[in-house]
Design an enzyme around this catalytic site. Sequence first.
Site, mmCIF file in Angstrom:
data_model
loop_
_atom_site.group_PDB
_atom_site.id
_atom_site.type_symbol
_atom_site.label_atom_id
_atom_site.label_comp_id
_atom_site.label_asym_id
_atom_site.label_seq_id
_atom_site.Cartn_x
_atom_site.Cartn_y
_atom_site.Cartn_z
ATOM 1 N N SER A 275 0.835 -0.966 -0.304
ATOM 2 C CA SER A 275 -0.476 -0.199 -0.039
ATOM 3 C C SER A 275 0.657 1.700 -0.119
ATOM 4 O O SER A 275 1.755 1.681 -0.938
ATOM 5 C CB SER A 275 -1.008 0.084 1.313
ATOM 6 O OG SER A 275 -2.254 0.363 1.270
ATOM 7 N N ASP B 177 -1.949 6.332 -3.772
ATOM 8 C CA ASP B 177 -1.244 6.004 -2.901
ATOM 9 C C ASP B 177 -0.571 4.667 -3.604
ATOM 10 O O ASP B 177 -0.717 4.566 -4.808
ATOM 11 C CB ASP B 177 -1.576 5.642 -1.436
ATOM 12 C CG ASP B 177 -2.723 4.121 -1.823
ATOM 13 O OD1 ASP B 177 -3.508 4.015 -2.462
ATOM 14 O OD2 ASP B 177 -2.896 3.325 -0.717
ATOM 15 N N ASP C 93 -0.853 1.182 -4.086
ATOM 16 C CA ASP C 93 -1.697 -0.142 -4.559
ATOM 17 C C ASP C 93 -3.125 1.219 -5.182
ATOM 18 O O ASP C 93 -4.328 0.554 -5.760
ATOM 19 C CB ASP C 93 -2.202 -0.813 -4.500
ATOM 20 C CG ASP C 93 -2.813 -0.405 -2.779
ATOM 21 O OD1 ASP C 93 -2.869 0.772 -1.954
ATOM 22 O OD2 ASP C 93 -3.589 -1.447 -2.055
ATOM 23 N N ASP D 88 -5.546 2.558 -3.864
ATOM 24 C CA ASP D 88 -7.156 2.156 -2.800
ATOM 25 C C ASP D 88 -7.822 3.147 -2.486
ATOM 26 O O ASP D 88 -8.537 3.028 -1.788
ATOM 27 C CB ASP D 88 -6.970 0.818 -2.492
ATOM 28 C CG ASP D 88 -5.924 0.799 -0.966
ATOM 29 O OD1 ASP D 88 -5.468 1.741 -0.935
ATOM 30 O OD2 ASP D 88 -6.142 0.060 -0.129
#
Length: 449
Positions: free
Chosen positions: A102, A243, A245, A247
């Site tokens: 992440s 960010d 990833d 999400d």
Amino acid sequence: MARKYFGTDGIRGSANSFPMTSEVALKVGMAAGKLFTNGSYRHRVVIGKDTRLSGYMIESALVSGFTAVGMDVFQLGPMPTPAVAMLTRSLRADLGVMISASHNPFVDNGIKLFGPDGYKLSDEKEEEIEELMGGDMAELLAAPEKIGRATRIDSARERYIEFAKRTLPKNIRFDGIRAVIDCANGAAYKVAPEALWELGAEVIKIGVDPNGLNINKDCGSTAPEDLIRKVNEVRADIGIALDGDADRVVIVDEKGRMIDGDQLMAVIAESWLRRGRLAGGGIVATVMSNLGLERYLEGLGLGLARTPVGDRYVVEHMRQHGYNVGGEQSGHIVLSDFSTTGDGLVTALQLLAVVAQSGKPVSEICNRFEPLPQVLKNVRYKNGGAPLDNVGVQRAITAGKTKLGKSGRLVIRPSGTEPVIRVMAEGDDERLIKTVVSDIVHALTDAAA
């Protein structure tokens, strides 16, 4: 049972250190693959990743594990977490895997697993996987003629872009909107700018040159300074920061000011309410969302259901009680009509739809309520200690709640990842909340000494 590998959000750690090693990844692939292999048809797993250098190593080990137990693997390459969840369902896969840590720096990595419905696996399923990983792995191996195949899916990017565009109301275009997007040198570095451009926006890209080592480094949603500078420099209408990833999302208005997830949820909730789309009679947020959001929603006749911090708690409450909008102040917004997890790009598109339809600037659209003053302090204590059980601390907390009354909120919670107590207060009187927090922090510090 005690969990050896899985934490609060899949498996995570420093690359090439336990548990983020090739050996563990191989075992995860074998155990998860075996658990989700039921029946005589060809079972399939979808694997996506962000742009970390260690992603190659983890992906190869997972592919080896899944194929060894007879699963066919579809490799997506760099792809946002919500895209992996969506493609797991779209491709009728039995399992989805995202390799990412992440918003963490490149040295970390992680493995998130999704079931065939696109939702993260339950604690029970993760425990079953751990149990298999602790047994005789040789018993899981498929016969030679049933070993799986691995295939790269070249159309994954286009599939996700079309999916994201279809979340918008019909005939919505972003012509005339100048948008700066910061992809954090991460998973969305191709799909997010392309989607915005195809919808008509003038797109200025930053954070789109991943080299395996620069994901989230001085860029993206956790470091928006470059985005703010670029928005001011090119006089953009909006800045969008994802960010690693993708999400979660942070928005910057045309004046270079940050917009948090609370304001985004307010905008989307009101927009969906007017369109008759909002379900559940309100939205779901965590205990950290501002009281100003709650009061604003009350003015619209809507409720705010609060959960503990963590997107999994938000999603669980949404699923159990029929909500379709939820999220966190950090910009992790879940729109369950479209996604089973947070989706930074889709959230940004929903905001841009309101901007395009209204013709108003982002600063006006995202100024739904005035946030109440909020003070957050962290108190570190020794491992194994229990300062919240201290009589003096409990007395200070009770006194703080009494002082705030109905004019504010007090949230005290231990961190889930480190020996830290977080003390947060908010209310109409900033001086009062500072005093309340200070009194509790002093009591905690004395108890932790």
